[in-house]
Scaffold this motif. Structure first.
Motif, PDB file in Angstrom:
ATOM      1  N   TYR A 110     -25.890 -16.908 -20.667  1.00 45.15           N
ATOM      2  CA  TYR A 110     -27.120 -16.899 -21.199  1.00 45.15           C
ATOM      3  C   TYR A 110     -28.098 -15.792 -20.635  1.00 45.15           C
ATOM      4  N   ILE A 111     -27.590 -15.055 -19.952  1.00 44.21           N
ATOM      5  CA  ILE A 111     -28.725 -14.006 -19.405  1.00 44.21           C
ATOM      6  C   ILE A 111     -29.412 -13.300 -20.444  1.00 44.21           C
ATOM      7  N   LEU A 112     -28.761 -12.874 -21.396  1.00 44.95           N
ATOM      8  CA  LEU A 112     -29.338 -11.937 -22.470  1.00 44.95           C
ATOM      9  C   LEU A 112     -30.502 -12.693 -23.279  1.00 44.95           C
ATOM     10  N   GLU A 113     -30.283 -14.169 -23.466  1.00 47.23           N
ATOM     11  CA  GLU A 113     -31.340 -14.791 -23.904  1.00 47.23           C
ATOM     12  C   GLU A 113     -32.229 -15.247 -22.968  1.00 47.23           C
ATOM     13  N   THR A 114     -32.111 -15.326 -21.776  1.00 43.64           N
ATOM     14  CA  THR A 114     -33.326 -15.820 -20.809  1.00 43.64           C
ATOM     15  C   THR A 114     -33.782 -14.936 -19.905  1.00 43.64           C
ATOM     16  N   TRP A 115     -33.319 -13.559 -19.531  1.00 46.32           N
ATOM     17  CA  TRP A 115     -33.856 -12.647 -18.870  1.00 46.32           C
ATOM     18  C   TRP A 115     -34.682 -11.588 -19.712  1.00 46.32           C
ATOM     19  N   THR A 116     -36.001 -11.422 -19.180  1.00 47.24           N
ATOM     20  CA  THR A 116     -36.747 -10.697 -19.850  1.00 47.24           C
ATOM     21  C   THR A 116     -37.329  -9.524 -18.647  1.00 47.24           C
ATOM     22  N   PRO A 117     -36.949  -8.230 -18.493  1.00 45.25           N
ATOM     23  CA  PRO A 117     -37.459  -7.433 -17.725  1.00 45.25           C
ATOM     24  C   PRO A 117     -38.920  -7.293 -17.226  1.00 45.25           C
ATOM     25  N   SER A 118     -39.190  -7.482 -16.101  1.00 47.24           N
ATOM     26  CA  SER A 118     -40.732  -7.171 -15.788  1.00 47.24           C
ATOM     27  C   SER A 118     -41.564  -5.830 -16.367  1.00 47.24           C
ATOM     28  N   SER A 119     -42.702  -5.669 -16.415  1.00 47.74           N
ATOM     29  CA  SER A 119     -43.358  -4.350 -16.900  1.00 47.74           C
ATOM     30  C   SER A 119     -42.852  -3.488 -15.780  1.00 47.74           C
ATOM     31  N   CYS A 120     -42.720  -3.605 -14.640  1.00 43.68           N
ATOM     32  CA  CYS A 120     -42.342  -2.572 -13.529  1.00 43.68           C
ATOM     33  C   CYS A 120     -40.909  -2.200 -13.991  1.00 43.68           C
ATOM     34  N   LEU A 121     -40.029  -3.025 -14.069  1.00 40.70           N
ATOM     35  CA  LEU A 121     -38.788  -2.470 -14.503  1.00 40.70           C
ATOM     36  C   LEU A 121     -38.748  -1.791 -15.700  1.00 40.70           C
ATOM     37  N   VAL A 122     -39.390  -1.983 -16.738  1.00 41.51           N
ATOM     38  CA  VAL A 122     -39.482  -1.526 -18.052  1.00 41.51           C
ATOM     39  C   VAL A 122     -40.117  -0.002 -17.781  1.00 41.51           C
ATOM     40  N   GLU A 123     -41.061   0.167 -16.977  1.00 40.82           N
ATOM     41  CA  GLU A 123     -41.656   1.319 -16.681  1.00 40.82           C
ATOM     42  C   GLU A 123     -40.952   2.355 -15.715  1.00 40.82           C
ATOM     43  N   TYR A 124     -40.543   1.829 -14.714  1.00 37.87           N
ATOM     44  CA  TYR A 124     -39.938   2.390 -13.473  1.00 37.87           C
ATOM     45  C   TYR A 124     -38.486   2.537 -13.469  1.00 37.87           C
ATOM     46  N   TYR A 125     -37.642   1.634 -14.027  1.00 39.09           N
ATOM     47  CA  TYR A 125     -36.479   1.711 -14.079  1.00 39.09           C
ATOM     48  C   TYR A 125     -35.609   2.836 -14.937  1.00 39.09           C
ATOM     49  N   ALA A 126     -35.239   3.967 -14.499  1.00 35.42           N
ATOM     50  CA  ALA A 126     -34.845   4.974 -15.288  1.00 35.42           C
ATOM     51  C   ALA A 126     -33.474   4.874 -15.693  1.00 35.42           C
ATOM     52  N   GLY A 127     -33.246   4.068 -16.579  1.00 31.29           N
ATOM     53  CA  GLY A 127     -31.915   3.746 -17.166  1.00 31.29           C
ATOM     54  C   GLY A 127     -32.080   3.185 -18.649  1.00 31.29           C
ATOM     55  N   GLY A 128     -31.125   3.295 -19.432  1.00 32.32           N
ATOM     56  CA  GLY A 128     -31.010   2.965 -20.905  1.00 32.32           C
ATOM     57  C   GLY A 128     -29.867   3.337 -21.680  1.00 32.32           C
ATOM     58  N   TRP A 129     -29.469   2.620 -22.741  1.00 38.58           N
ATOM     59  CA  TRP A 129     -28.348   2.827 -23.661  1.00 38.58           C
ATOM     60  C   TRP A 129     -28.935   4.247 -24.568  1.00 38.58           C
ATOM     61  N   HIS A 130     -27.888   4.857 -25.000  1.00 39.29           N
ATOM     62  CA  HIS A 130     -28.394   6.256 -25.504  1.00 39.29           C
ATOM     63  C   HIS A 130     -27.047   6.749 -26.275  1.00 39.29           C
ATOM     64  N   HIS A 131     -27.052   5.971 -27.633  1.00 41.08           N
ATOM     65  CA  HIS A 131     -25.781   6.366 -28.682  1.00 41.08           C
ATOM     66  C   HIS A 131     -24.449   6.111 -27.909  1.00 41.08           C
ATOM     67  N   HIS A 132     -23.581   7.135 -28.134  1.00 43.71           N
ATOM     68  CA  HIS A 132     -22.119   6.983 -27.821  1.00 43.71           C
ATOM     69  C   HIS A 132     -21.402   8.212 -27.250  1.00 43.71           C
ATOM     70  N   ASP A 133     -20.361   8.189 -26.637  1.00 44.16           N
ATOM     71  CA  ASP A 133     -19.678   9.549 -26.431  1.00 44.16           C
ATOM     72  C   ASP A 133     -18.612   9.956 -27.498  1.00 44.16           C
ATOM     73  N   ARG A 134     -17.837  10.857 -27.352  1.00 41.47           N
ATOM     74  CA  ARG A 134     -16.991  11.557 -28.088  1.00 41.47           C
ATOM     75  C   ARG A 134     -15.837  10.319 -28.708  1.00 41.47           C
ATOM     76  N   GLU A 135     -15.225   9.495 -27.827  1.00 41.30           N
ATOM     77  CA  GLU A 135     -14.568   8.382 -28.128  1.00 41.30           C
ATOM     78  C   GLU A 135     -15.025   7.114 -28.750  1.00 41.30           C
ATOM     79  N   GLY A 136     -16.551   7.112 -28.982  1.00 41.40           N
ATOM     80  CA  GLY A 136     -17.069   5.997 -29.452  1.00 41.40           C
ATOM     81  C   GLY A 136     -17.665   4.854 -28.436  1.00 41.40           C
ATOM     82  N   ARG A 137     -17.474   5.216 -27.220  1.00 43.99           N
ATOM     83  CA  ARG A 137     -17.859   4.399 -26.196  1.00 43.99           C
ATOM     84  C   ARG A 137     -19.425   4.434 -26.281  1.00 43.99           C
ATOM     85  N   PRO A 138     -20.177   3.254 -25.802  1.00 45.77           N
ATOM     86  CA  PRO A 138     -21.547   2.997 -25.500  1.00 45.77           C
ATOM     87  C   PRO A 138     -21.806   4.003 -24.651  1.00 45.77           C
TER      88      PRO A 138
END
Length: 718
Positions: A318-346
């Motif tokens: 249930y973590i995707l429904e219950t976990w909300t990143p704090s404003s500190c994480l959103v602003e200063y955690y330098a990571g995120g999803w970005h399209h896919h590679d040549r083999e279709g992997r996220p």
């Protein structure tokens, strides 16, 4: 050790009678199977009505073994006895085979079955299982086992090709339909009895006009148990009988597997369906654990069971429904999803060099960072499923692109490294084989120091997925463009795509929390809100919990798993208020959850009374139940170790057991439990007696009903 094999269900899109005609063409010998040198019929018996035919054959097989081994064994060939039971009425063929050669040293058993597909009577299903048990073989037991398994697996898929070859041969001969067997009394008066013989001989084959269309309707409707709407081919494919895995489904959704890998997946899946009482993982999730343990069934099962217990205890589903990143994480955690590679992997982007790891740990703490990483992994699995549908091929892992520009010695701050190591440890244990490739760009000189610290915690299979580029080596041929399309490579790495991942930066000290806040058990911790608790039960020291009931007719509900050992579960009503006594720990020994409430001076029937019959619970069981209270007051739930030895079922290795042994007393049993008190008008469940738990299955009624005989209920999953 006995080697076992279980095949997936393989489907022929032809009627049973056509498949049987093709099968008979394999005898007495089959040039398409070189190892099969010939066969001799030992007996051939047909029932009076012609519906059942039993044929027993002696089959001669060649052995592809070293000449020295053949000389020692004194044989050039091996013989098997094959018994075929063909039932035209039920439209099934059962094949049973065992070895005749070296029967006192080696036991080979094989069972195969052809039967009509339950959702499409014009299709035929095939399954096979086999076992190999080498008692002794002149000291070459291991060698013989490897040779036998290699030959067997090499011929498994060949068998389907042979049947399809002979089916095509029948079609070329103009045979497209074979009448089904019917009893003599149901045959037309002017029919030729020979056309309904019990064997598919030439007289039983119908040769229609060449213009006649094939009898099969390949688009016959059927309700599939799996979502195949994302694939254009055979979207109406019927479901596999008894929810078994279909060979085509495995190839489409899980990828190319060897026969033994398919067997491991099927056997582990079947074991979970029979023994795991919670949510059964998806097939691709099970397969990840098998790959992580090189398809060693026992090791993969142990690893998966520990992970499933972890997921249930900490509510990871249930973590995707219950976990909300704090404003500190959103602003200063330098990571995120970005399209896919040549083999279709996220594709996940992590700008580690731009992250203030020390600031994030001081602002959020280790637990919050770990929870955020777990939510990323859960999201990654979800994206893999979506990409599988989008690209029409199995995608079970993602690619991570790490930019290390800016990495320096401040990133090696000890608490930050400790947090990183713990995150790696948790991810490796619970998300194996989810990382398809790790691309590290712009690695600085300090990177080898960081790698030396973290590499011992990374699985060897994961090591092989790392690609490190120093300086500007990531640019041009041989660089990132080999794995990621130029239009998707982030702009800060010289690509054409604007990347919206946070740039990180220094975390303001205004976000920092004090050391006392971070160490406070009431601080936001990863598992602080879990509804399940774990407890250890020692010999002579049961674990007990107190429930204070204010109003009569309240409902005490419970849900617990027996993780280790066997226990007796009791419910008592106490006339006295107990004083909790916790099990003492000494020195640096870990704290264990073991509480006694019933004082040794208390007398059963005087100071406290039993309100339900004792329930014996075995290791691995999951128990849910309820009790309607008759009086207000103190109720005590007790888990007590049984008097006999724990279950002989191999238990998983547990760190807790090792730690507890340092105290001088190892827990006899371990329980994971949750309790809740409900008002009677809010309760919806069974009112059957607790004693009914001893039956193998219980049913829950639709609504609440009353019972004059019992004030309790329980459901046990065995």
């Amino acid at each position: 050790m006995v080697q076992k094999y279980q095949s997936p269900v393989r489907a022929y899109k032809y009627p049973f009678e056509m498949v049987m005609a093709a099968y008979e063409k394999r005898f007495p010998t089959c040039p398409l199977i070189p190892v099969f040198l010939g066969s001799e019929v030992l007996s051939d018996v047909t029932s009076d009505d012609g519906s059942v035919r039993i044929i027993e054959r002696s089959c001669k097989l060649s052995v592809d073994a070293p000449r020295l081994l053949k000389k020692i064994a004194g044989v050039e060939y091996v013989y098997f006895i094959q018994k075929n039971t063909l039932n035209w009425r039920d439209r099934s063929l059962l094949i049973e085979a065992h070895n005749e050669t070296f029967a006192n040293r080696v036991i080979v058993l094989e069972t195969c079955c052809y039967r009509v597909h339950p959702d499409n009577e014009d299709w035929t299903c095939f399954e096979q299982c086999a076992s190999l048990d080498i008692k002794s073989f002149f000291g070459f037991e291991s060698t013989v086992e490897k040779i036998a398994m290699k030959q067997y697996t090499a011929n498994i898929k060949r068998g389907k090709e042979v049947i399809e070859y002979y089916l095509n041969e029948l079609m070329q001969e103009g045979i497209t339909e074979i009448p089904r067997w019917v009893p003599a009394e149901q045959r037309p008066l002017n029919s030729d009895p020979t056309s309904f013989t019990s064997t598919p001989s030439c007289s039983a084959l119908t040769r229609p006009n060449p213009r006649t269309q094939l009898h099969l309707d390949l688009s016959s409707p059927g309700n599939s148990s799996r979502d195949v709407t994302s694939f254009s081919a055979d979207s109406s494919e019927p479901s596999t009988p008894d929810d078994k895995l279909d060979a085509d489904y495995i190839e489409r959704y899980l990828g190319q597997l060897t026969p033994m890998q398919e067997s491991c997946l099927i056997r582990l899946r079947a074991w979970l369906q029979e023994n795991h009482k919670g949510k059964i993982p998806k097939d691709e999730h099970i397969l990840r654990f098998l790959r992580a343990r090189d398809f060693h069934l026992e090791k993969a099962r142990d690893m998966l069971c520990q992970s499933l217990t972890w997921r249930k205890q900490f509510q990871v589903d249930y973590i995707l429904e219950t976990w909300t990143p704090s404003s500190c994480l959103v602003e200063y955690y330098a990571g995120g999803w970005h399209h896919h590679d040549r083999e279709g992997r996220p594709l996940y982007i992590l700008r580690l060099g731009q992250m203030d790891t020390k600031g994030l740990v001081k602002a959020l703490g280790e637990e919050a960072l770990l929870r955020h990483v777990l939510s990323i992994n859960e999201e990654g699995q979800k994206r893999c499923e979506e990409n599988t549908k989008i690209f029409g091929r199995p995608i079970s892992s993602w690619t991570c692109l790490v930019d290390l520009e800016g990495l320096n010695m401040r990133h090696l701050w000890r608490p930050g490294v400790k947090t990183l190591l713990r995150i790696i440890e948790v991810v490796e244990a619970n998300y194996p084989e989810t990382l398809g490739r790790l691309l590290i760009a712009r690695a600085p000189r300090v990177f080898p120091v960081l790698w030396t610290l973290v590499s011992p915690f990374i699985n060897e299979n994961t090591h092989q997925k790392f690609l490190v580029y120093s300086g500007n080596n990531y640019q041009g041929p041989g660089g990132l463009v080999d794995y990621i399309d130029q239009e998707i490579i982030p702009d800060f790495l010289g690509g054409d795509c604007l990347c919206h991942v946070s740039e990180g930066g220094q975390v303001p000290k205004s976000y920092y929390q004090t050391e006392e806040d971070l160490d406070n058990p009431d601080h936001i911790r990863l598992w602080a809100d879990t509804i399940y608790q774990s407890a250890q039960v020692f010999k002579g020291a049961p674990h007990e919990i107190m429930i204070d009931i204010v109003e009569g007719s309240s409902v005490i509900t419970w849900d617990f798993d027996i993780l280790k050992g066997d226990v007796v579960f009791n419910i008592f009503h106490s006339k006295r208020t107990p004083q909790p006594v916790k099990r003492e720990t000494s020195g640096s020994a870990p704290v264990v959850n073991n509480v006694q409430l019933i004082d040794r001076s208390w007398t059963l029937g005087v100071d406290y009374s039993m309100v339900e019959s004792p329930l014996t619970c075995r290791e691995g069981e999951s128990i849910q139940g309820s009790h309607i209270t008759r009086w207000p007051g103190i109720y005590i739930l007790q888990w007590k170790a049984t008097g006999h030895a724990p279950s002989s079922v191999p238990s998983l290795s547990r760190v807790d057991d090792v730690l507890a042994s340092l105290q001088g007393s190892t827990p006899r049993c371990k329980v994971l439990y949750y309790t809740e008190v409900l008002a009677s008008h809010d309760f919806r469940g069974s009112m059957s007696s607790l004693e009914s738990c001893h039956s193998r299955f219980s049913q829950l009624s639709v609504g609440t009903t009353s019972s004059n005989q019992s004030q309790g209920s329980s459901l046990i999953s065995r």
